[in-house]
Design a protein around this motif. Structure first.
Motif, PDB file in Angstrom:
ATOM      1  N   LEU A 216       0.801  -0.714   0.061  1.00 55.05           N
ATOM      2  CA  LEU A 216      -0.177   0.111  -0.351  1.00 55.05           C
ATOM      3  C   LEU A 216       1.047   1.227  -0.051  1.00 55.05           C
ATOM      4  N   ALA A 217       2.034   1.167   0.552  1.00 51.89           N
ATOM      5  CA  ALA A 217       2.617   2.546   0.415  1.00 51.89           C
ATOM      6  C   ALA A 217       4.385   1.847   0.315  1.00 51.89           C
ATOM      7  N   PRO A 218       4.760   2.031  -0.947  1.00 54.82           N
ATOM      8  CA  PRO A 218       6.033   1.556  -1.756  1.00 54.82           C
ATOM      9  C   PRO A 218       6.523   2.309  -1.439  1.00 54.82           C
ATOM     10  N   SER A 219       7.738   2.510  -0.833  1.00 54.96           N
ATOM     11  CA  SER A 219       8.930   2.960  -0.291  1.00 54.96           C
ATOM     12  C   SER A 219      10.124   4.159  -1.476  1.00 54.96           C
ATOM     13  N   THR A 220       9.864   3.010  -2.432  1.00 54.89           N
ATOM     14  CA  THR A 220      10.701   3.939  -3.898  1.00 54.89           C
ATOM     15  C   THR A 220       9.760   3.823  -4.835  1.00 54.89           C
ATOM     16  N   ILE A 221      10.773   4.511  -6.242  1.00 53.31           N
ATOM     17  CA  ILE A 221       9.883   4.726  -7.054  1.00 53.31           C
ATOM     18  C   ILE A 221      10.162   3.218  -7.892  1.00 53.31           C
ATOM     19  N   GLY A 222       9.974   2.299  -9.060  1.00 53.38           N
ATOM     20  CA  GLY A 222       9.784   1.495  -9.325  1.00 53.38           C
ATOM     21  C   GLY A 222       8.997  -0.112  -8.555  1.00 53.38           C
ATOM     22  N   GLU A 223       8.677  -0.101  -7.737  1.00 50.77           N
ATOM     23  CA  GLU A 223       8.410  -0.813  -6.534  1.00 50.77           C
ATOM     24  C   GLU A 223       7.061  -1.971  -7.675  1.00 50.77           C
ATOM     25  N   GLN A 224       7.370  -2.950  -7.379  1.00 50.49           N
ATOM     26  CA  GLN A 224       6.394  -3.991  -7.911  1.00 50.49           C
ATOM     27  C   GLN A 224       5.695  -4.406  -7.293  1.00 50.49           C
ATOM     28  N   HIS A 225       4.062  -4.398  -6.582  1.00 53.89           N
ATOM     29  CA  HIS A 225       3.168  -5.405  -6.031  1.00 53.89           C
ATOM     30  C   HIS A 225       2.098  -5.648  -7.124  1.00 53.89           C
ATOM     31  N   THR A 226       1.644  -7.047  -6.302  1.00 57.66           N
ATOM     32  CA  THR A 226      -0.124  -7.179  -7.311  1.00 57.66           C
ATOM     33  C   THR A 226      -0.850  -7.478  -5.932  1.00 57.66           C
ATOM     34  N   PHE A 227      -1.628  -6.717  -6.366  1.00 56.13           N
ATOM     35  CA  PHE A 227      -3.008  -6.332  -6.023  1.00 56.13           C
ATOM     36  C   PHE A 227      -4.402  -7.127  -7.071  1.00 56.13           C
ATOM     37  N   THR A 228      -4.678  -7.896  -5.892  1.00 56.39           N
ATOM     38  CA  THR A 228      -6.065  -8.241  -6.389  1.00 56.39           C
ATOM     39  C   THR A 228      -7.374  -7.450  -6.445  1.00 56.39           C
ATOM     40  N   VAL A 229      -8.547  -7.293  -6.757  1.00 59.27           N
ATOM     41  CA  VAL A 229      -9.400  -6.240  -7.225  1.00 59.27           C
ATOM     42  C   VAL A 229     -10.639  -6.798  -7.522  1.00 59.27           C
ATOM     43  N   ARG A 230     -11.273  -6.365  -7.045  1.00 60.89           N
ATOM     44  CA  ARG A 230     -12.539  -6.450  -7.732  1.00 60.89           C
ATOM     45  C   ARG A 230     -13.240  -5.042  -7.824  1.00 60.89           C
ATOM     46  N   ASP A 231     -13.648  -5.495  -9.719  1.00 58.95           N
ATOM     47  CA  ASP A 231     -13.757  -3.580  -9.572  1.00 58.95           C
ATOM     48  C   ASP A 231     -15.255  -3.495  -9.711  1.00 58.95           C
ATOM     49  N   PRO A 232     -16.106  -2.152  -9.368  1.00 63.08           N
ATOM     50  CA  PRO A 232     -17.416  -2.169  -8.846  1.00 63.08           C
ATOM     51  C   PRO A 232     -17.939  -2.854  -9.742  1.00 63.08           C
ATOM     52  N   GLY A 233     -19.803  -3.178  -9.069  1.00 64.62           N
ATOM     53  CA  GLY A 233     -20.204  -3.842 -10.355  1.00 64.62           C
ATOM     54  C   GLY A 233     -19.881  -5.190 -10.509  1.00 64.62           C
ATOM     55  N   SER A 234     -18.685  -5.913 -10.641  1.00 64.64           N
ATOM     56  CA  SER A 234     -18.170  -7.580 -10.951  1.00 64.64           C
ATOM     57  C   SER A 234     -18.493  -8.247  -9.522  1.00 64.64           C
ATOM     58  N   ALA A 235     -19.015  -9.282 -10.156  1.00 65.52           N
ATOM     59  CA  ALA A 235     -18.528 -10.482  -9.209  1.00 65.52           C
ATOM     60  C   ALA A 235     -17.254 -11.530  -8.644  1.00 65.52           C
ATOM     61  N   THR A 236     -16.862 -11.080 -10.031  1.00 64.48           N
ATOM     62  CA  THR A 236     -15.071 -11.685  -9.914  1.00 64.48           C
ATOM     63  C   THR A 236     -14.056 -10.821  -9.493  1.00 64.48           C
ATOM     64  N   THR A 237     -12.944 -11.650  -9.443  1.00 62.98           N
ATOM     65  CA  THR A 237     -11.646 -10.281  -8.883  1.00 62.98           C
ATOM     66  C   THR A 237     -10.789 -10.623 -10.403  1.00 62.98           C
ATOM     67  N   ASP A 239      -6.265  -9.642 -11.316  1.00 66.68           N
ATOM     68  CA  ASP A 239      -5.006  -9.545 -10.943  1.00 66.68           C
ATOM     69  C   ASP A 239      -3.823  -8.699 -11.499  1.00 66.68           C
ATOM     70  N   VAL A 240      -3.471  -7.370 -10.591  1.00 66.05           N
ATOM     71  CA  VAL A 240      -3.178  -5.904 -11.771  1.00 66.05           C
ATOM     72  C   VAL A 240      -1.785  -5.752 -10.783  1.00 66.05           C
ATOM     73  N   ILE A 241      -1.002  -5.582 -11.347  1.00 64.23           N
ATOM     74  CA  ILE A 241       0.972  -5.367 -10.789  1.00 64.23           C
ATOM     75  C   ILE A 241       0.503  -4.000 -11.063  1.00 64.23           C
ATOM     76  N   LEU A 242       1.011  -3.298  -9.818  1.00 69.10           N
ATOM     77  CA  LEU A 242       1.094  -2.063 -10.313  1.00 69.10           C
ATOM     78  C   LEU A 242       2.896  -1.526  -9.983  1.00 69.10           C
ATOM     79  N   THR A 243       3.528  -0.263 -10.622  1.00 69.64           N
ATOM     80  CA  THR A 243       4.584   0.045 -10.428  1.00 69.64           C
ATOM     81  C   THR A 243       4.519   1.312  -9.496  1.00 69.64           C
TER      82      THR A 243
END
Length: 537
Positions: A216-237, A239-243
Motif C-alpha cells: 500500500l505504501a511503496p518506499s521507492t520508485i519502481g516497486e512492483q506489487h500485485t493487487f487482487t481487486v474486484r471492480d465496481p459491479g463485478s462478481a469476480t476478481t 490481478d493487477v501489477i502496479l509499479t
C-alpha cells in the motif's frame, strides 16, 4: 518559512491488526542562523526557557552539502541531541498556541528529538472528547521539500479509502490521479474498486502486516506489487501489477455542468490546495462561466470530500471566485491569532498581524497562475459543499470564510475534520516539525469548529450547517449525478427533504501528495502521519 493552517496532510492512514523562542520574549521574528550550542550540558530548570535561537541548527549529526531550499549550505553546526530537544522545548514555549498546557519535561531525559517532540503538545480535549491537538507531526525535511515544491510523490496515483479498519477490513479506491500507474492500465482502476489481497496476503483478515504495508505504501520508485481487486459491479476478481512511480497531483477534476429543470448546476471535484491548484481552479471557473455561450451556471456543487487542505491563499482565491467582488469587497477571509505572547506580531516572521483578505488577483510564485491577473468569478450567493471526514483545514476555511460574509453554504455529506488551526513547518537538523501556532476566524469572528462542521440533520457535536448527512457512495464515480452525495445535493436544491442521516466517513484515508511550500499560510492535517498502514495489536 511555510505557514500552514488546515489541511489533511495527505498521508498514509493507519489500520489496526486484531481478531492519523523562549518565554523571555523570543527573537521577535524568524529563526536565526544557528550556531548556538550548549555543549550538551543539561542545565534544565523547570519553567525557565532560553530563546530558541540559542539552540537552532545545533545538531547531533549536522548535514553537509547544499540546502535545496536556499541553494546554499545548511545552517547546521555540531551540537547534540540535547540541543535539538532544547530547541523544540523553547520553540514550543514561544510559538505553540497552547504553550501553557504543555508539561515542561526535562529534555535531558530523552535520546530521540522526535519522541520528545511528541510530548510537547496539549492533552486537552474538545467538547466531544476528541484530543484538541490531533495535528502534531514531523516529516523528513528533504522529503518535505521535494514533495511540497513539486506536488508530486511516488506511489500509484491512488487515494485509499479504509471503509473498515478492523477485521474484516474493507479497502477501496476513493479516487485516482490521471496519467498514473493506477489509470495507465489496459483496464484502469477506478473509484470504488475493492482491494481483496496484496501480494497474496488477504486484506480482510491477513496477519502479514509488512506485506500489506509495503504494497500500500511503496518506499521507492519502481516497486512492483500485485493487487487482487474486484471492480465496481463485478462478481469476480482480477490481478493487477502496479509499479510505483512519481505521480503529479491533478487538484481539480470532473469539472462539468449538470442541466436540471430548475437551472444549470456546476460541479467540480477539488482535492488539494496545492500551489498548482491556482491555475486549475481558474480554468475550472472559466469553463463554468463559458457554459451555454457564456450564460454560465445558476449554482455550484463544490466537492471537497477528500480535500485535506493546503494553502490558505488558494482557499481565499476560490472563495472569492465563488462569491465575487460585490460580496467580498472590504471583507476578511480569515483572521489569524497566535498565543497570548504575540497579540499583534507573528512570532515566526516578526511581521505585524494582518487579516487574510479575499484575494481577487493571482499572487505569483509559488502559485502557477500568471501573476497579477484578475480572478474570474461566479458571483454566487450560495454554494453546495460535499464533505467527509477528510475535509479539513483550508477546505473548512472555505466553508467558514463564505459563511462569515453571508454566503449560504449547504453541506451534504459527513462531519468535517475540525481544524481551525495552523502552523509553520519548521526545519531543524533535517526534521520538519509541525506544531499548532495559530487559530483562524472568519469576518464574523467565528472560528470555533474544533469538532468540525456537520450537516444540520446529523447527530454529534459539530457546528451545524444547513444540509444533509449522506454516506459516501463508492458505487458511482465522482461527478455522476446519481452518486449519493451529489444526487442529494441536486434534490435538496430542488426542495426535497433530506434522506435519513447516514453520513459516516471512511475510517481513514490515505493519499500521497503534499502542498507546495511558500511563506503563504497553508492548512494541513496529519493525524495519521506514518509510513505504515497496518500495525499489530
Amino acid at each position: 518559512m511555510l505557514k500552514l493552517l488546515s489541511r489533511t496532510l495527505p498521508a498514509v492512514a493507519v489500520l489496526s491488526l486484531a481478531a492519523c523562542g523562549g518565554s523571555g520574549g523570543g527573537n521577535g521574528g524568524g529563526l536565526g542562523q544557528g550556531g548556538g550550542n550548549n555543549g550538551g550540558n543539561n542545565d534544565w530548570q523547570q519553567g525557565v526557557f532560553l530563546d530558541f535561537n540559542t539552540f537552532y541548527a545545533s545538531c547531533q549529526a549536522p548535514r553537509g552539502g547544499t540546502n535545496p531550499a536556499t541553494g546554499g549550505p545548511y545552517p547546521d553546526v555540531q551540537g547534540s541531541t540535547l540541543d535539538e530537544n532544547n530547541f523544540l522545548r523553547s520553540y514550543t514555549n514561544d510559538t505553540y498556541l497552547w504553550y501553557n498546557e504543555v508539561v515542561d519535561r526535562d529534555p535531558g531525559l530523552y535520546n530521540d528529538p522526535l519522541a520528545y517532540f511528541d510530548l510537547l503538545k496539549t492533552n486537552a480535549v474538545t467538547p466531544s472528547g476528541t484530543p484538541k491537538d490531533q495535528f502534531h507531526f514531523t516529516y523528513d525535511s528533504d522529503e518535505w521539500y521535494q514533495l511540497s515544491q513539486t506536488g508530486t510523490t511516488y506511489g500509484y496515483g491512488i487515494t485509499w479509502a479504509f471503509i473498515a479498519t478492523f477485521p474484516p477490513r474493507e479497502l477501496r479506491i476513493a479516487y485516482t490521479e490521471p496519467n498514473s500507474p493506477a489509470t495507465n492500465l489496459p483496464m484502469p482502476l477506478v473509484r470504488g474498486t475493492e482491494i481483496i489481497a496484496i501480494d497474496g496476503e488477504d486484506v480482510a483478515f491477513g496477519n502479514d502486516v509488512d506485506t500489506l504495508n509495503n504494497g500500500l505504501a511503496p518506499s521507492t520508485i519502481g516497486e512492483q506489487h500485485t493487487f487482487t481487486v474486484r471492480d465496481p459491479g463485478s462478481a469476480t476478481t482480477r490481478d493487477v501489477i502496479l509499479t510505483s512511480a512519481s505521480v503529479a497531483t491533478v487538484t481539480v477534476q470532473n469539472t462539468k455542468v449538470i442541466s436540471t429543470p430548475t437551472g444549470e448546476v456546476g460541479y467540480m471535484t477539488f482535492n488539494d490546495h496545492l500551489a498548482t491548484a491556482e491555475q486549475e481552479l481558474i480554468d475550472a471557473v472559466n469553463q463554468l462561466n463559458a457554459h451555454d455561450n457564456g450564460a454560465g451556471i445558476d449554482d455550484l456543487v463544490l466537492d471537497l470530500r477528500y480535500n485535506g487542505g493546503g494553502y490558505l491563499a488558494i482557499a481565499s482565491e476560490l472563495a472569492y471566485m465563488i462569491a465575487g467582488a460585490a460580496q467580498t469587497g472590504g471583507r476578511v477571509f480569515e483572521n489569524l491569532s497566535f498565543n497570548d505572547k504575540h497579540p499583534v506580531t507573528d512570532p515566526v516572521t516578526g511581521q505585524p498581524l494582518s487579516p487574510t483578505p479575499f484575494y481577487s488577483m493571482t499572487l505569483g510564485p509559488p502559485f502557477n497562475g500568471t501573476p497579477g491577473q484578475p480572478l474570474p468569478t461566479l458571483n454566487l450567493s450560495r454554494v453546495y459543499v460535499l464533505t467527509g471526514g477528510g475535509t479539513c483545514s483550508a477546505s473548512e476555511s472555505i466553508i467558514n470564510g463564505l459563511r462569515g460574509i453571508g454566503v449560504d453554504v449547504i453541506q451534504i455529506g459527513s462531519t468535517t475534520c475540525g481544524k481551525p488551526y495552523g502552523f509553520y513547518p519548521t526545519d531543524n537538523c533535517g526534521t520538519t516539525y509541525f506544531t499548532i501556532q495559530f487559530r483562524g476566524e472568519n469576518d464574523a469572528g467565528f472560528g470555533d469548529y474544533a469538532d468540525g462542521f456537520s450537516p444540520a440533520n446529523a447527530s454529534g457535536p459539530g457546528e451545524d450547517v444547513p444540509g444533509c448527512s449522506v454516506a459516501d457512495d463508492f458505487s458511482k464515480q465522482l461527478g455522476d449525478p446519481t452518486e449519493g452525495r451529489l444526487a442529494v445535493a441536486l434534490a435538496y436544491r430542488d426542495g426535497a427533504a433530506c434522506p435519513t442521516a447516514s453520513g459516516v466517513a471512511p475510517g481513514t484515508l490515505g493519499k500521497v501528495s503534499l502542498p507546495a511550500d511558500s511563506p503563504e499560510p497553508v492548512l494541513l492535517k496529519s493525524p495519521w502521519q506514518t509510513n505504515r498502514i497496518l500495525t499489530p495489536r
